[in-house]
Design a protein around this motif. Structure first.
Motif, PDB file in Angstrom:
ATOM      1  N   VAL A 193       0.866  -1.187   0.000  1.00 58.94           N
ATOM      2  CA  VAL A 193       0.000   0.000   0.000  1.00 58.94           C
ATOM      3  C   VAL A 193       0.899   1.233   0.000  1.00 58.94           C
ATOM      4  CG1 VAL A 193      -1.829   1.242   1.204  1.00 58.94           C
ATOM      5  CG2 VAL A 193      -1.735  -1.264   1.321  1.00 58.94           C
ATOM      6  N   TRP A 194       0.690   2.140  -0.990  1.00 60.47           N
ATOM      7  CA  TRP A 194       1.654   3.243  -1.120  1.00 60.47           C
ATOM      8  C   TRP A 194       1.048   4.445  -1.850  1.00 60.47           C
ATOM      9  CZ3 TRP A 194       6.683   3.046  -4.528  1.00 60.47           C
ATOM     10  CH2 TRP A 194       7.571   4.047  -4.102  1.00 60.47           C
ATOM     11  N   ASN A 195       1.140   5.607  -1.210  1.00 61.13           N
ATOM     12  CA  ASN A 195       0.908   6.866  -1.917  1.00 61.13           C
ATOM     13  C   ASN A 195       2.202   7.193  -2.650  1.00 61.13           C
ATOM     14  OD1 ASN A 195       0.850   9.652  -2.627  1.00 61.13           O
ATOM     15  ND2 ASN A 195      -0.764  10.023  -1.127  1.00 61.13           N
ATOM     16  N   ILE A 196       2.144   7.124  -3.967  1.00 62.99           N
ATOM     17  CA  ILE A 196       3.363   7.153  -4.783  1.00 62.99           C
ATOM     18  C   ILE A 196       3.759   8.565  -5.212  1.00 62.99           C
ATOM     19  CG2 ILE A 196       2.253   6.844  -7.048  1.00 62.99           C
ATOM     20  CD1 ILE A 196       4.398   4.712  -7.660  1.00 62.99           C
ATOM     21  N   PHE A 197       3.019   9.586  -4.697  1.00 58.74           N
ATOM     22  CA  PHE A 197       3.423  10.995  -4.856  1.00 58.74           C
ATOM     23  C   PHE A 197       3.531  11.405  -6.327  1.00 58.74           C
ATOM     24  CE2 PHE A 197       6.794  14.420  -3.842  1.00 58.74           C
ATOM     25  CZ  PHE A 197       5.829  15.345  -3.477  1.00 58.74           C
ATOM     26  N   LYS A 198       2.569  10.902  -7.119  1.00 59.39           N
ATOM     27  CA  LYS A 198       2.482  11.240  -8.556  1.00 59.39           C
ATOM     28  C   LYS A 198       3.767  10.889  -9.314  1.00 59.39           C
ATOM     29  CE  LYS A 198      -0.631  15.124  -7.563  1.00 59.39           C
ATOM     30  NZ  LYS A 198      -0.405  15.261  -6.124  1.00 59.39           N
ATOM     31  N   ASP A 223      13.160   7.135  -7.982  1.00 57.11           N
ATOM     32  CA  ASP A 223      13.298   5.745  -7.568  1.00 57.11           C
ATOM     33  C   ASP A 223      11.979   5.022  -7.329  1.00 57.11           C
ATOM     34  OD1 ASP A 223      16.009   5.917  -7.715  1.00 57.11           O
ATOM     35  OD2 ASP A 223      16.328   6.273  -5.569  1.00 57.11           O
ATOM     36  N   CYS A 224      10.850   5.672  -7.557  1.00 55.37           N
ATOM     37  CA  CYS A 224       9.575   5.047  -7.187  1.00 55.37           C
ATOM     38  C   CYS A 224       9.310   3.764  -7.988  1.00 55.37           C
ATOM     39  CB  CYS A 224       8.418   6.038  -7.337  1.00 55.37           C
ATOM     40  SG  CYS A 224       8.133   6.612  -9.015  1.00 55.37           S
ATOM     41  N   ILE A 225       9.622   3.754  -9.265  1.00 57.37           N
ATOM     42  CA  ILE A 225       9.404   2.541 -10.061  1.00 57.37           C
ATOM     43  C   ILE A 225      10.355   1.441  -9.601  1.00 57.37           C
ATOM     44  CG2 ILE A 225       9.377   1.546 -12.367  1.00 57.37           C
ATOM     45  CD1 ILE A 225       7.113   3.534 -11.857  1.00 57.37           C
ATOM     46  N   HIS A 226      11.558   1.811  -9.193  1.00 54.80           N
ATOM     47  CA  HIS A 226      12.512   0.823  -8.679  1.00 54.80           C
ATOM     48  C   HIS A 226      11.946   0.114  -7.447  1.00 54.80           C
ATOM     49  CE1 HIS A 226      16.206  -1.104  -7.458  1.00 54.80           C
ATOM     50  NE2 HIS A 226      16.168  -0.493  -6.285  1.00 54.80           N
ATOM     51  N   ALA A 235      13.010   7.173   0.235  1.00 58.48           N
ATOM     52  CA  ALA A 235      12.860   8.571  -0.158  1.00 58.48           C
ATOM     53  C   ALA A 235      12.226   8.683  -1.541  1.00 58.48           C
ATOM     54  CB  ALA A 235      14.225   9.262  -0.149  1.00 58.48           C
ATOM     55  N   ALA A 236      11.665   7.560  -2.059  1.00 54.20           N
ATOM     56  CA  ALA A 236      11.097   7.535  -3.411  1.00 54.20           C
ATOM     57  C   ALA A 236       9.711   8.171  -3.473  1.00 54.20           C
ATOM     58  CB  ALA A 236      11.045   6.103  -3.925  1.00 54.20           C
ATOM     59  N   HIS A 274       5.573   9.413   1.137  1.00 56.46           N
ATOM     60  CA  HIS A 274       4.991   8.405   2.024  1.00 56.46           C
ATOM     61  C   HIS A 274       5.861   7.159   1.964  1.00 56.46           C
ATOM     62  CE1 HIS A 274       0.716  10.008   2.601  1.00 56.46           C
ATOM     63  NE2 HIS A 274       1.275  10.868   1.754  1.00 56.46           N
ATOM     64  N   ASN A 275       5.898   6.411   3.057  1.00 59.65           N
ATOM     65  CA  ASN A 275       6.577   5.114   3.064  1.00 59.65           C
ATOM     66  C   ASN A 275       5.573   4.009   2.745  1.00 59.65           C
ATOM     67  OD1 ASN A 275       9.226   5.904   3.701  1.00 59.65           O
ATOM     68  ND2 ASN A 275       8.751   6.012   5.885  1.00 59.65           N
ATOM     69  N   PRO A 276       5.946   3.052   1.894  1.00 57.92           N
ATOM     70  CA  PRO A 276       5.038   1.942   1.565  1.00 57.92           C
ATOM     71  C   PRO A 276       4.798   1.028   2.774  1.00 57.92           C
ATOM     72  CG  PRO A 276       6.857   2.100  -0.007  1.00 57.92           C
ATOM     73  CD  PRO A 276       7.204   2.981   1.143  1.00 57.92           C
TER      74      PRO A 276
END
Length: 257
Positions: A42-47, A52-55, A243-244, A247-249
């Motif tokens: 569960v993660w707010n991915i910050f648009k 690094d979010c996809i990583h 830091a991606a 929010h932290n997943p």
């Protein structure tokens, strides 16, 4: 014609984007849950503003049967992730800017048997927030898993609209006969909101997932992201420090009872 608030967008492999309208009939051949234990991210991915979010998604693609994103945008990078990992994503856009849709997105390994989309406008800034309920068959069971992915109203005076948004989801959840997961960014940053949220989820017998090392994103000293459940056994829960996103997943492992 369908109302704007009633559609969902589906992305899978190399298929064209599919527009899912209310009462859409879905033929499901493969149950999502085909073993006793499964994980949910569960993660707010910050648009997807941070590189690094996809990583992070890549790291957990094979571990999580379900990935519940908030503030997900249908960018080429995210759609490529979905395609490369042979995932199915159902997306409820809250708004569209420069031909990019943003809203909650539930990514899974198999098709849901049914879904319902929800949108609610922020009272002050008038930008909607979205939510999605999906149903998934469970192998060797007549029951189905209900998964509710929510990004709750943030900016409001009082809690009237906040209560209205949560109520819309709970009215659908409370009639479900089977296991339930309700998760997302609830923007529960005030005492009023926290008290209301816990009162409402307890009224339909949902329990919160507690984290031993609680490093969830907070605002005004209160966590924003939650996972609630019913009809499942909680096996493990952790928070991934990264830091991606802002929010932290949350990574939670459940067992079928």
């Amino acid at each position: 014609m369908f109302k704007q608030r009633d559609y969902t967008l589906r992305y899978q492999s190399d298929s064209d984007i599919e527009l899912i309208l209310p009462n859409h009939q879905i033929m499901v051949n493969t149950p999502l849950v085909n073993q006793r234990s499964f994980s949910v991210l569960v993660w707010n991915i910050f648009k997807q503003k941070r590189a690094d979010c996809i990583h992070i998604l890549e790291l957990y693609a094979s571990k999580a049967k379900l990935i519940l994103l908030q503030e997900a945008q249908n960018t080429p990078l995210l759609l490529n992730f979905i395609s490369q990992h042979n995932k199915i994503a159902d997306h409820v856009p809250a708004y569209c800017l420069n031909d990019i849709y943003a809203g909650v997105m539930t990514i899974s390994d198999s098709l849901p048997s049914a879904l319902w989309s929800f949108r609610e406008k922020e009272p002050l800034i008038r930008v909607p927030k979205s939510a999605l309920i999906t149903l998934y068959p469970i192998e060797n069971s007549s029951e189905q898993l209900l998964v509710a992915n929510v990004h709750a109203i943030n900016f409001s005076i009082g809690i009237k609209v906040y209560r209205q948004q949560i109520h819309m989801l709970l009215n659908r959840i409370k009639t479900h006969q089977g296991p339930v997961i309700l998760a997302g960014d609830f923007n529960a940053w005030s005492r009023q909101r926290v008290n209301l949220l816990y009162h409402l989820v307890r009224s339909i017998e949902l329990k919160p997932v507690n984290f031993t090392n609680d490093i969830r994103k907070t605002f005004l000293g209160r966590p924003l992201d939650f996972v609630f459940y019913r009809g499942l056994k909680l096996d493990a829960a952790q928070i991934i420090n990264t830091a991606a996103s802002d929010h932290n997943p949350l990574l939670v492992n459940f067992k079928i009872i």
